[in-house]
Motif scaffolding. Structure first.
Motif, PDB file in Angstrom:
ATOM      1  N   LYS A 101      27.922  48.716  42.883  1.00 38.60           N
ATOM      2  CA  LYS A 101      28.800  47.650  43.193  1.00 38.60           C
ATOM      3  C   LYS A 101      29.979  48.616  44.151  1.00 38.60           C
ATOM      4  O   LYS A 101      30.216  49.660  43.535  1.00 38.60           O
ATOM      5  N   GLY A 103      33.922  47.747  46.190  1.00 39.44           N
ATOM      6  CA  GLY A 103      34.914  46.897  45.740  1.00 39.44           C
ATOM      7  C   GLY A 103      35.723  47.678  45.023  1.00 39.44           C
ATOM      8  O   GLY A 103      35.664  49.219  44.830  1.00 39.44           O
ATOM      9  N   SER A 104      37.011  47.394  44.147  1.00 38.27           N
ATOM     10  CA  SER A 104      37.811  48.132  43.521  1.00 38.27           C
ATOM     11  C   SER A 104      37.303  48.788  42.222  1.00 38.27           C
ATOM     12  O   SER A 104      36.357  48.080  41.705  1.00 38.27           O
ATOM     13  N   ARG A 106      38.544  49.093  39.638  1.00 36.87           N
ATOM     14  CA  ARG A 106      38.815  48.453  38.400  1.00 36.87           C
ATOM     15  C   ARG A 106      37.872  47.081  38.057  1.00 36.87           C
ATOM     16  O   ARG A 106      37.674  46.756  36.790  1.00 36.87           O
ATOM     17  N   SER A 107      37.360  46.694  38.905  1.00 35.77           N
ATOM     18  CA  SER A 107      36.454  45.343  38.994  1.00 35.77           C
ATOM     19  C   SER A 107      34.880  45.849  38.721  1.00 35.77           C
ATOM     20  O   SER A 107      34.065  45.043  38.048  1.00 35.77           O
ATOM     21  N   LYS A 109      32.442  46.854  35.789  1.00 34.47           N
ATOM     22  CA  LYS A 109      32.178  46.469  34.418  1.00 34.47           C
ATOM     23  C   LYS A 109      31.058  47.476  33.931  1.00 34.47           C
ATOM     24  O   LYS A 109      30.202  47.919  34.731  1.00 34.47           O
TER      25      LYS A 109
END
Length: 126
Positions: A101, A103-104, A106-107, A109
């Protein structure tokens, strides 16, 4: 497939430092964000830290922020977790994981991580 192998776990005293390593093999290492997780006996798996593909972004759990540092060496296909000022509550099996994945950090999971290592034991005595 990505194979991950952690190393560096040990029995240390409170206040000591330790560096964990996670060596990757298989698919292109730079296609994956990498994370460290830990699981203590009787507790659920807990996120520790994550780093983006190019090391441009990192993200830490509040419990380790300021004490732990995640880094990666893409040429060596290895991700590291430098742990300083260790506490007894840091005792756990530490595992690395790989996520495709973007992106950030934090995003991302826990279910976004596709590949996991077997883990290495870190024990911190008081």
């Amino acid at each position: 497939q990505v194979q991950l192998a952690e190393s560096g776990g040990a029995l240390v005293q409170a206040g000591d430092s330790l560096r964990l390593s996670c060596a990757a093999s298989g698919r292109t290492f730079t296609n994956y964000a990498m994370g460290w997780f830990r699981q203590a006996p009787g507790k659920e798996r807990e996120f520790v830290a994550a780093i983006s593909r190019s090391s441009g972004m990192t993200y830490y759990a509040d419990s380790v922020k300021g004490r732990f540092t995640i880094s990666r060496d893409n040429a060596k296909r290895t991700v590291y977790l430098q742990m300083n000022s260790l506490k007894p509550e840091d005792t756990a099996v530490y595992s690395c994981a790989a996520s495709p994945k973007t992106g950030s950090m934090r995003s991302i999971k826990v279910y976004d991580y596709d590949y996991w290592g077997q883990g290495t034991q870190v024990t911190v005595s008081s």
